[in-house]
Design an enzyme around this catalytic site. Structure first.
Site, PDB file in Angstrom:
ATOM      1  N   ASN A   1       0.755  -1.159  -0.087  1.00 50.39           N
ATOM      2  CA  ASN A   1       0.139   0.006   0.048  1.00 50.39           C
ATOM      3  C   ASN A   1       0.788   1.243  -0.070  1.00 50.39           C
ATOM      4  OD1 ASN A   1      -2.614  -1.367  -0.043  1.00 50.39           O
ATOM      5  ND2 ASN A   1      -2.270  -1.753   2.236  1.00 50.39           N
TER       6      ASN A   1
ATOM      7  N   LYS B   1       3.147   1.629  -5.024  1.00 48.21           N
ATOM      8  CA  LYS B   1       4.335   1.144  -5.978  1.00 48.21           C
ATOM      9  C   LYS B   1       3.856   1.005  -7.425  1.00 48.21           C
ATOM     10  CE  LYS B   1       5.459  -2.396  -3.353  1.00 48.21           C
ATOM     11  NZ  LYS B   1       4.504  -2.086  -2.350  1.00 48.21           N
TER      12      LYS B   1
ATOM     13  N   GLU C   1       6.482  -5.908  -9.012  1.00 44.78           N
ATOM     14  CA  GLU C   1       6.601  -7.160  -8.009  1.00 44.78           C
ATOM     15  C   GLU C   1       7.806  -8.020  -8.090  1.00 44.78           C
ATOM     16  OE1 GLU C   1       4.501  -7.247  -5.402  1.00 44.78           O
ATOM     17  OE2 GLU C   1       2.724  -6.488  -6.194  1.00 44.78           O
ATOM     18  N   VAL C   2       9.090  -7.294  -7.938  1.00 46.12           N
ATOM     19  CA  VAL C   2      10.170  -7.882  -8.594  1.00 46.12           C
ATOM     20  C   VAL C   2      10.908  -8.733  -7.370  1.00 46.12           C
ATOM     21  CG1 VAL C   2      11.873  -5.993  -7.378  1.00 46.12           C
ATOM     22  CG2 VAL C   2      12.714  -7.049  -9.372  1.00 46.12           C
ATOM     23  N   GLN C   3      10.229  -8.638  -6.139  1.00 44.35           N
ATOM     24  CA  GLN C   3      10.585  -9.464  -5.047  1.00 44.35           C
ATOM     25  C   GLN C   3      10.411 -11.080  -5.531  1.00 44.35           C
ATOM     26  OE1 GLN C   3       8.090  -7.401  -4.659  1.00 44.35           O
ATOM     27  NE2 GLN C   3       6.294  -8.736  -4.010  1.00 44.35           N
TER      28      GLN C   3
ATOM     29  N   GLU D   1       3.276 -16.573  -0.008  1.00 51.75           N
ATOM     30  CA  GLU D   1       1.673 -16.898  -0.164  1.00 51.75           C
ATOM     31  C   GLU D   1       1.162 -15.459  -0.877  1.00 51.75           C
ATOM     32  OE1 GLU D   1      -2.396 -18.123   2.397  1.00 51.75           O
ATOM     33  OE2 GLU D   1      -0.189 -17.841   3.132  1.00 51.75           O
TER      34      GLU D   1
ATOM     35  N   TYR E   1      -2.442  -9.548   4.424  1.00 49.31           N
ATOM     36  CA  TYR E   1      -1.158  -8.671   5.047  1.00 49.31           C
ATOM     37  C   TYR E   1      -1.327  -7.329   5.325  1.00 49.31           C
ATOM     38  CZ  TYR E   1       1.498 -12.439   2.794  1.00 49.31           C
ATOM     39  OH  TYR E   1       1.903 -13.778   2.423  1.00 49.31           O
TER      40      TYR E   1
ATOM     41  N   CYS F   1       4.563  -0.598  11.523  1.00 52.19           N
ATOM     42  CA  CYS F   1       5.771  -0.114  12.222  1.00 52.19           C
ATOM     43  C   CYS F   1       6.294  -1.348  13.062  1.00 52.19           C
ATOM     44  CB  CYS F   1       5.560   1.274  13.114  1.00 52.19           C
ATOM     45  SG  CYS F   1       4.690   0.897  14.628  1.00 52.19           S
TER      46      CYS F   1
ATOM     47  N   HIS G   1       4.081  -2.195  16.151  1.00 54.32           N
ATOM     48  CA  HIS G   1       3.101  -2.938  15.855  1.00 54.32           C
ATOM     49  C   HIS G   1       3.171  -4.241  14.960  1.00 54.32           C
ATOM     50  CE1 HIS G   1       0.765   0.996  16.868  1.00 54.32           C
ATOM     51  NE2 HIS G   1       0.314   0.130  17.739  1.00 54.32           N
TER      52      HIS G   1
END
Length: 193
Positions: free
Chosen positions: A12, A15, A84-86, A169, A176, A180, A183
């Site tokens: 969020n 990107k 979503e390069v990860q 996943e 998700y 911080c 939290h």
């Protein structure tokens, strides 16, 4: 001179909408853009880059066998954008570096830096290692009473925080939240979902 850019942020953080804006700006000037997205991410359909605000574009799906350098070499665009390069492999990032170095084409990669376990994804680790320029796209903690910068991704399943398990996943706000560090370790799950 072309560069390999890595723009990372939490979920969020805008990107995908930033990627789509860059694509629009190039195309509005009559320039050609090639877009890539991992085949594993089908939340918005196959071969789609979509923002939560409802804008989307078609993209070339990347699977383990895709050679990004060869794909780009065939079309010779003015810019390459990767969402979503990860989820990509290190060899894909190396192929994108080759696009920059041998084809003199700028490449901008967007994605997460870390997973919900606070560990690098293969693609994000490689992006950090190979990029010429790294930029953070910031967002704030999803907890309603917090204004700190979100630096972690909290995974929640069946109302319980999850800190271990399989790395990938694919999911969105249903699974998700960007939070911080405070939290992440002390979530008030009832207020986050």
């Amino acid at each position: 001179m072309a560069k390999l850019y890595y723009r990372f942020g939490q979920m969020n953080a805008s990107k995908s909408i930033q990627l789509l804006t860059v694509a629009h700006n190039y195309e509005e000037q009559g320039k050609k853009v090639t877009l890539f997205t991992p085949a594993i991410d089908t939340r918005f359909g196959h071969g789609k880059i979509a923002s939560r605000v409802g804008i989307q574009k078609d993209a070339i799906e990347v699977d383990d066998d895709t050679n990004l350098f060869e794909e780009v070499k065939q079309t010779l665009p003015d810019c390459v954008l990767v969402d979503e390069v990860q989820f990509l492999r290190e060899r894909h990032i190396q192929q994108l570096a080759k696009v920059v170095d041998e084809l003199n084409t700028p490449v901008i990669m967007y994605g997460l830096l870390k997973d919900y376990r606070n560990e690098f994804f293969e693609g994000s680790r490689a992006a950090v290692l190979w990029a010429d320029q790294i930029e953070e796209i910031k967002t704030i903690c999803a907890h309603p009473d917090c204004n700190r910068k979100a630096t972690m991704i909290l995974k929640i399943k069946d109302g319980v925080p999850v800190y271990s398990g399989e790395q990938i996943e694919v999911g969105g706000n249903d699974l998700y939240r960007s939070v911080c560090r405070r939290h992440y370790f002390h979530p008030d799950v009832t207020r986050l979902f």
